[in-house]
Design an enzyme around this catalytic site. Structure first.
Site, mmCIF file in Angstrom:
data_model
loop_
_atom_site.group_PDB
_atom_site.id
_atom_site.type_symbol
_atom_site.label_atom_id
_atom_site.label_comp_id
_atom_site.label_asym_id
_atom_site.label_seq_id
_atom_site.Cartn_x
_atom_site.Cartn_y
_atom_site.Cartn_z
ATOM 1 N N HIS A 115 0.867 -1.177 0.000
ATOM 2 C CA HIS A 115 0.000 0.000 0.000
ATOM 3 C C HIS A 115 0.904 1.226 0.000
ATOM 4 O O HIS A 115 1.587 1.498 0.990
ATOM 5 C CB HIS A 115 -0.917 0.005 1.217
ATOM 6 C CG HIS A 115 -1.954 -1.069 1.184
ATOM 7 N ND1 HIS A 115 -2.510 -1.609 2.330
ATOM 8 C CD2 HIS A 115 -2.530 -1.725 0.145
ATOM 9 C CE1 HIS A 115 -3.387 -2.533 1.993
ATOM 10 N NE2 HIS A 115 -3.412 -2.626 0.673
ATOM 11 N N GLU A 157 0.833 -4.209 11.464
ATOM 12 C CA GLU A 157 0.188 -2.905 11.346
ATOM 13 C C GLU A 157 0.833 -1.934 12.331
ATOM 14 O O GLU A 157 0.755 -2.123 13.541
ATOM 15 C CB GLU A 157 -1.311 -3.017 11.641
ATOM 16 C CG GLU A 157 -2.075 -3.929 10.698
ATOM 17 C CD GLU A 157 -2.392 -3.260 9.380
ATOM 18 O OE1 GLU A 157 -2.054 -2.055 9.237
ATOM 19 O OE2 GLU A 157 -2.965 -3.915 8.502
ATOM 20 N N HIS A 192 2.690 -2.961 7.171
ATOM 21 C CA HIS A 192 1.618 -2.057 6.766
ATOM 22 C C HIS A 192 1.521 -0.891 7.740
ATOM 23 O O HIS A 192 2.249 -0.818 8.727
ATOM 24 C CB HIS A 192 0.275 -2.800 6.724
ATOM 25 C CG HIS A 192 0.115 -3.690 5.536
ATOM 26 N ND1 HIS A 192 -0.766 -3.431 4.514
ATOM 27 C CD2 HIS A 192 0.731 -4.856 5.203
ATOM 28 C CE1 HIS A 192 -0.692 -4.383 3.610
ATOM 29 N NE2 HIS A 192 0.213 -5.261 4.008
#
EC number: 3.4.17.-
Length: 902
Positions: free
Chosen positions: A462, A630, A558
């Site tokens: 991403h 994360e 991420h």
């Protein structure tokens, strides 16, 4: 083998492959050194495994003085591995071969001329007689090849050596590979660079006061547009081609022109790497409304922002409002601040990115245009200097150029390049390189190399989650260092590192998608290699790696925009043998970084919507410890770092903690592992008690409580919903949409115009009435046809009418059925009888004595129903093949049953 011998005798220039590569790279401006400076990287795999000192330093741009000629070492290794008999054979061959060369020199022949025929076959024949393999012949200096490698001494089929490492012939003074942009994007010719800096004091969250201003969005009607991108690829278009520098032609000046030194209008710009700003509207003297650009070729994913402002004023309070954010929840609601970078502070005080902003408010947009709802972020700020150049960002930027500079420094490091091999995994859609790093220490034996387990790490699938790159940089800094722990990790593991999986998205400033207009982290199961090359090649690389060795851990880095702290998403293991083992690594990481990592925020439920993610696909491929890490855009709510923002150093330290946790996880002393497993069971027991208590139930967990499904206990993850970014790439989706529209238009032409309910009811009643009238007419018609059959059969003697008249009244809907197939006591359909009018019933019975009209559910014989007299028609029976002797036939009509007898 003699052609090879003859070729090598002719050669007085360097290897043809290296000479070709030298000329190729020199033509494109990547190499201007002397030909002799090419590093010797043709190392025999057997030598590399047994002699780690011979591992090439492929990063040096000059001839390696520290490492001797590995091929010369390789040549000296052969006598160690061969028997004495083979030694004698090789010595005899060498004498014969040198005598051949001496004869050529005595005759004054050039080295470019072949030997005479009588010596031509002598060396090759001697080799064949001695039974020496091709790999033994390469030990001779005149038969040596730099392109053919042999894994074993008795290997017959050679293989080509691997390409040289990237950057191995570059220096830090040479230009990097320039990023390639879509041809629709304008790019300014400026080099944007930021320094790394860690604030000396903690940067605390903003504490909302409750009276923050909520500005009304006015837009262009009441404001002045001071910056707007002209050509932005939007939804409906798709990526076609790319080039260095993006759009051709002169770069336009999009910012307004200042009217003089007193003009205090801010000058905006975002046409640089990772920049993202589409429009700026000045609604007041020091107030601006900003519109972010969506991910290219989509109309979604506005979260990441990064832009530049110039012509600042020190004493003024500016207000910025981003008007088109899409997520209903954000960390800005719980105190997260935007990032500010002052160029004057960086130049004069060596201060980099820092958290700034007041009156921060995240709220829903008040405009209602019938589209999806937007959300606004507003904040106020005071710039530190007049006439300064400042940058705003959602998080610390880390661009594709930053990655290339870092990898180039690694490749040019004489120590790190010995155990870090840099390769190209593939090219992205735009043609940018996707890098693959293989990090491990050389093994002493092939068995030791094969026994190593693998660890796969990746980041930036991403593009807007730049915190993943900072965690990756911290990991690389540690694993490439000379720390004893790092050396131990390189001894026992093979690290496969993919530092940037989506370089195209990073370059253009996307938040979530690639240039295919889709979320790559939902397409790890794809078969579309051309549309998703980065993901396809990553999965294929890991698949091959699993065939070679066990992969202990897979982790994809991420960023998270709605939760603080750092946590992992994993996959529950249904194998009772490894029950809860997938949770041990996250718990160890929590113990090593208690002020950053939250184990209670971890989730291990595998949802159906996450089946295409890297975490789930790698778990399905057999990697037990498969995770998504994360790291928040905000900060920590734990320990000493409570209510403070994360800095670059905090994220880089997490990369070190990953390495430290790997050592604990693989410690031969399993005490830590066992303790964590026992703690996990107790935590799970408490969680089950809590769940049942919430449901108002009491459960005894002393028995087989471990059989309870872990997925039933955990709630769904709060990850991002990328369902709108699934499916085909944009160009294929557009084709599918066009075909769908054509089909709809074709069907629409066939369809009648829409009618009201009253019109439909009237049409339905009229249709039913017409059907009833038609049924009545059919009854009269068929009755007349039956009476005709009772008349004198001589009617059919006329040849002209015999074939026509019976067909005149024939109904194509007539179906003849065998009466014997129905039981006599079986009633006929009562609904059929009600459709015959009483007057027609009597008329038909009077006119057709030879026929029986059945309108009742049961057959009975009475005075009005006499069987037809026996008569045998004089026409051939074959004319009616369905009629059989002794059987009655029934002519079935929608409202009438007629029985005839032959």
């Amino acid at each position: 083998m003699f052609p090879a011998l003859e070729t090598h005798l002719k050669q007085t220039i360097p290897d043809p492959y290296e000479d070709f590569m030298y000329r190729h790279l020199q033509y494109y401006g990547y190499f201007k050194a002397q030909r002799g400076s090419l590093p010797n990287s043709a190392t025999h795999q057997h030598v590399r495994k047994n002699n780690p000192q011979c591992l090439l330093n492929g990063s040096l741009g000059e001839k390696d003085d520290l490492i001797p000629d590995t091929l010369q070492k390789e040549k000296l290794l052969w006598p160690i591995s061969l028997s004495s008999a083979v030694h004698r054979q090789i010595e005899a061959i060498n004498r014969d071969f040198h005598s051949c060369l001496g004869w050529m020199q005595w005759r004054g022949l050039s080295s470019l001329q072949p030997p005479p025929p009588r010596f031509k076959d002598s060396p090759a024949s001697a080799f064949r007689v001695a039974g020496i393999t091709d790999s033994h012949m390469l030990s001779l200096p005149h038969l040596r090849s730099r392109q053919l490698l042999y894994d074993e001494l008795d290997e017959v089929n050679p293989r080509l050596r691997e390409p040289q490492e990237l950057f191995s012939i570059l220096s830090t003074k040479r230009p990097l590979q320039a990023p390639r942009w879509p041809i629709e994007c304008e790019v300014i010719k400026e080099n944007i660079h930021h320094i790394e800096w860690a604030p000396p004091q903690p940067e605390y969250f903003y504490q909302p006061k409750g009276n923050e201003k909520v500005p009304e969005i006015v837009g262009e009607k009441k404001g002045t547009v001071v910056y707007q991108l002209d050509s932005v690829p939007i939804e409906g278009s798709y990526f076609t081609s790319s080039r260095v520098g993006g759009k051709r032609g002169i770069v336009k000046e999009l910012a307004v022109t200042l009217q003089g030194p007193e003009d205090n209008t801010l000058l905006f710009e975002s046409r640089f790497e990772s920049g993202n700003l589409q429009k700026a509207v000045r609604v007041d003297t020091y107030e601006y409304e900003l519109t972010l650009r969506t991910d290219l070729y989509t109309n979604k994913h506005t979260q990441w922002f990064y832009f530049r402002v110039q012509n600042t004023r020190k004493d003024a309070t500016y207000r910025f409002t981003i008007v088109n954010l899409l997520k209903p929840k954000s960390l800005y609601t719980v105190g997260m601040k935007p990032l500010l970078y002052s160029q004057l502070d960086a130049n004069t005080r060596n201060i980099g990115w820092r958290r700034e902003g007041n009156e921060i408010k995240y709220y829903k947009n008040n405009t209602d245009d019938g589209q999806q709802p937007f959300y606004c972020l507003t904040w106020t700020i005071q710039f530190p200097y007049d006439q300064d150049t400042c940058f705003f960002a959602h998080f610390y930027p880390y661009t594709y150029t930053d990655l290339q500079c870092y990898l180039l420094s690694v490749a040019n490091n004489p120590i790190q390049s010995q155990f870090c091999k840099l390769q190209t995994l593939c090219r992205s859609l735009a043609g940018n390189t996707v890098y693959l790093l293989t990090i491990t220490n050389p093994s002493q034996t092939p068995q030791e190399a094969a026994a190593k387990k693998a660890v796969v790490l990746s980041a930036r699938v991403h593009p807007g989650e730049s915190n993943g790159s900072w965690v990756m940089k911290g990991f690389l800094d540690f694993i490439l260092s000379n720390s004893p722990d790092a050396q131990l990790l390189r001894d026992i593991f093979v690290f496969k590192v993919l530092p940037m999986l989506n370089p195209d998205g990073v370059i253009v400033g996307n938040y979530r998608c690639s240039l295919a207009g889709r979320d790559l982290n939902r397409h790890y199961k794809t078969i579309l290699k051309e549309s998703f090359p980065c993901i396809w090649y990553t999965r294929n690389m890991i698949k091959r790696l699993l065939e070679e060795r066990e992969v202990l851990l897979y982790c994809d880095f991420h960023g998270h925009s709605r939760k603080n702290n750092i946590f992992l998403y994993g996959c529950n293991n249904n194998n009772r043998k490894y029950w809860l083992h997938e949770r041990v690594f996250p718990l160890m990481l929590c113990k090593n970084a208690p002020d950053k990592f939250s184990f209670h925020s971890c989730n291990f439920k595998v949802q159906k919507c996450k089946e295409g993610t890297g975490r789930v696909v790698m778990w399905r491929m057999g990697i037990l410890n498969s995770y998504t890490m994360e790291s928040t855009f905000g900060g920590s709510t734990l320990g000493n770092k409570r209510d403070t923002h994360f800095t670059i150093e905090d994220l880089k330290s997490l990369g070190y903690h990953v390495c430290d946790t790997l050592l604990d996880f693989c410690d031969p002393d399993q005490m830590k592992f066992t303790q964590c497993l026992a703690e996990l069971k107790e935590l799970l027991r408490q969680e089950i008690h809590k769940k049942f208590h919430e449901l108002g139930q009491d459960v005894d967990l002393e028995g087989s409580w471990s059989d309870i499904s872990l997925s039933d206990i955990e709630s769904s993850t709060s990850g991002s919903d990328s369902s709108l970014s699934d499916g085909l790439p944009v160009h294929l989706a557009n084709i599918a949409d066009e075909l769908t529209q054509k089909k709809k238009m074709f069907k629409k032409k066939k369809k009648k115009s829409l009618q009201t309910r009253k019109q439909r009811n009237e049409q339905y009643q009229k249709k039913n009435l017409m059907q009833k009238l038609k049924l009545t007419e059919d009854t009269s018609e068929k009755a007349g046809f039956a009476s005709t059959l009772q008349k004198q059969p001589t009617f059919f003697k006329n040849s002209e009418n015999s074939s026509f008249l019976p067909m005149k009244n024939e109904n194509p809907r007539l179906n003849e059925t065998n009466l014997n197939r129905r039981d006599k006591d079986t009633p006929l359909d009562p609904s059929m009888a009600t459709l015959i009018l009483p007057k027609n019933k009597g008329r038909m019975q009077n006119k057709k004595p030879g026929f029986t009209v059945s309108c009742s559910p049961k057959r009975t014989i009475n005075s009005s129903q006499e069987p037809a007299p026996g008569m045998k028609p004089n026409w051939p029976r074959s004319r009616y093949p369905a009629t059989k002797r002794g059987c009655a036939a029934m002519a079935a009509y929608p409202s009438l049953h007629i029985y005839t007898y032959p």
